[in-house]
Design a protein around this motif. Structure first.
Motif, PDB file in Angstrom:
ATOM      1  N   GLU A   8     -30.262   3.043   0.811  1.00  0.00           N
ATOM      2  CA  GLU A   8     -29.236   3.092   1.854  1.00  0.00           C
ATOM      3  C   GLU A   8     -29.639   2.315   3.105  1.00  0.00           C
ATOM      4  OE1 GLU A   8     -29.479   7.119   4.286  1.00  0.00           O
ATOM      5  OE2 GLU A   8     -29.801   7.489   2.147  1.00  0.00           O
ATOM      6  N   ALA A  36     -39.842   9.446   1.074  1.00  0.00           N
ATOM      7  CA  ALA A  36     -38.402   9.479   0.781  1.00  0.00           C
ATOM      8  C   ALA A  36     -38.169   9.744  -0.701  1.00  0.00           C
ATOM      9  CB  ALA A  36     -37.738   8.176   1.205  1.00  0.00           C
ATOM     10  N   SER A  37     -39.005   9.174  -1.554  1.00  0.00           N
ATOM     11  CA  SER A  37     -38.835   9.399  -2.989  1.00  0.00           C
ATOM     12  C   SER A  37     -39.229  10.823  -3.386  1.00  0.00           C
ATOM     13  CB  SER A  37     -39.631   8.371  -3.803  1.00  0.00           C
ATOM     14  OG  SER A  37     -41.011   8.588  -3.647  1.00  0.00           O
ATOM     15  N   GLU A  38     -40.044  11.472  -2.569  1.00  0.00           N
ATOM     16  CA  GLU A  38     -40.481  12.835  -2.871  1.00  0.00           C
ATOM     17  C   GLU A  38     -39.586  13.903  -2.236  1.00  0.00           C
ATOM     18  OE1 GLU A  38     -44.538  12.972  -1.537  1.00  0.00           O
ATOM     19  OE2 GLU A  38     -45.193  11.474  -3.000  1.00  0.00           O
ATOM     20  N   ILE A  39     -39.169  13.688  -0.980  1.00  0.00           N
ATOM     21  CA  ILE A  39     -38.450  14.735  -0.247  1.00  0.00           C
ATOM     22  C   ILE A  39     -37.073  14.296   0.252  1.00  0.00           C
ATOM     23  CG2 ILE A  39     -40.594  15.882   0.456  1.00  0.00           C
ATOM     24  CD1 ILE A  39     -40.248  14.612   3.250  1.00  0.00           C
ATOM     25  N   GLY A  40     -36.706  13.047   0.029  1.00  0.00           N
ATOM     26  CA  GLY A  40     -35.425  12.537   0.499  1.00  0.00           C
ATOM     27  C   GLY A  40     -35.572  11.874   1.860  1.00  0.00           C
ATOM     28  N   LEU A  41     -34.887  10.781   2.044  1.00  0.00           N
ATOM     29  CA  LEU A  41     -35.002   9.996   3.275  1.00  0.00           C
ATOM     30  C   LEU A  41     -34.652  10.817   4.517  1.00  0.00           C
ATOM     31  CD1 LEU A  41     -35.593   7.279   4.605  1.00  0.00           C
ATOM     32  CD2 LEU A  41     -33.199   6.661   4.206  1.00  0.00           C
ATOM     33  N   SER A  42     -33.639  11.646   4.420  1.00  0.00           N
ATOM     34  CA  SER A  42     -33.216  12.424   5.595  1.00  0.00           C
ATOM     35  C   SER A  42     -34.272  13.448   6.022  1.00  0.00           C
ATOM     36  CB  SER A  42     -31.888  13.127   5.330  1.00  0.00           C
ATOM     37  OG  SER A  42     -32.028  14.053   4.276  1.00  0.00           O
ATOM     38  N   ASN A  43     -35.217  13.760   5.140  1.00  0.00           N
ATOM     39  CA  ASN A  43     -36.271  14.722   5.469  1.00  0.00           C
ATOM     40  C   ASN A  43     -37.553  14.074   5.978  1.00  0.00           C
ATOM     41  OD1 ASN A  43     -34.770  17.057   4.744  1.00  0.00           O
ATOM     42  ND2 ASN A  43     -35.087  16.499   2.598  1.00  0.00           N
ATOM     43  N   GLU A  95     -34.650   3.322  -4.885  1.00  0.00           N
ATOM     44  CA  GLU A  95     -33.473   4.192  -4.838  1.00  0.00           C
ATOM     45  C   GLU A  95     -33.495   5.153  -3.646  1.00  0.00           C
ATOM     46  OE1 GLU A  95     -31.088   7.468  -7.553  1.00  0.00           O
ATOM     47  OE2 GLU A  95     -32.716   6.326  -8.457  1.00  0.00           O
ATOM     48  N   ALA A  96     -34.644   5.713  -3.342  1.00  0.00           N
ATOM     49  CA  ALA A  96     -34.738   6.720  -2.279  1.00  0.00           C
ATOM     50  C   ALA A  96     -34.450   6.151  -0.887  1.00  0.00           C
ATOM     51  CB  ALA A  96     -36.117   7.372  -2.287  1.00  0.00           C
ATOM     52  N   GLN A 156     -26.213   5.825  -8.250  1.00  0.00           N
ATOM     53  CA  GLN A 156     -27.146   6.684  -7.527  1.00  0.00           C
ATOM     54  C   GLN A 156     -26.533   8.046  -7.203  1.00  0.00           C
ATOM     55  OE1 GLN A 156     -28.603   4.358  -4.196  1.00  0.00           O
ATOM     56  NE2 GLN A 156     -30.056   3.280  -5.493  1.00  0.00           N
TER      57      GLN A 156
END
Length: 191
Positions: free
Chosen positions: A101, A19-26, A97-98, A158
């Protein structure tokens, strides 16, 4: 290639890292499988779907938050404990942070453990308020106000709303916010 001793915890940790590298949604089963160098169906031995992974990650985060809040607040006077709550919560949100939510998915799940942990984190705050001369209703309202303000500040940060504005940093604004919220309790604390 050696087999990986895959566990639910390792998958949760990988979810946070990805999630910190590519975003949680990915983050998805194929992405997690790629991360571990395995085939995606292997993940189904541990989780039914990504929603279960997200809930398990939320449970992990609530446990971590409880641990950090408890250690920050222990042995402090009520107002100092509330300040420690705010500062520790902010540090936690920055660290995660990543996936921050996921702290707020409680009511979107039917996970009793997640609900219990979230309530425990709220109780930590309310216990400090109980040591101040407040009615039960005031305790309830102040708890909501403080936590809502804290969450709002973190979320807006954020989202990039508190980038440097002139000579005032977001840290100064955070301190000002916490000082102001706690100042309303100073008079009650001395009664």
């Amino acid at each position: 290639m050696a087999r990986i001793a895959l566990t639910r915890d390792k998958i949760v940790q990988a979810t946070i890292k990805l999630a910190s590298e590519i975003g949680l949604s990915n983050v998805s089963f194929p992405r997690l499988a790629e991360y571990f160098g395995i085939k995606a169906p292997s993940l189904y031995n541990h989780f039914k779907n990504m929603e279960e992974v997200r809930v398990a990650t939320a449970v992990y985060l609530q446990k971590e938050l409880n641990h950090e809040l408890t250690h920050a607040m222990v042995g402090l006077t009520p107002l100092a404990a509330l300040r420690a709550y705010a500062e520790s919560y902010k540090k936690f949100a920055e660290k995660y942070e990543a996936v921050y939510e996921l702290i707020n998915v409680i009511h979107q799940t039917n996970n009793g453990e997640l609900e219990y942990l979230a309530k425990e984190n709220i109780r930590l705050f309310r216990r400090s308020l109980e040591n101040i001369n407040l009615s039960e209703e005031e305790n309830f309202h102040i708890s909501r106000m403080f936590r809502s303000t804290l969450h709002g500040f973190i979320t807006l940060t954020q989202l990039g709303y508190f980038r440097q504005s002139g000579s005032i940093s977001k840290e100064e604004s955070f301190t000002y916010m916490v000082d102001h919220l706690l100042s309303t309790l100073n008079d009650k604390n001395s009664i």
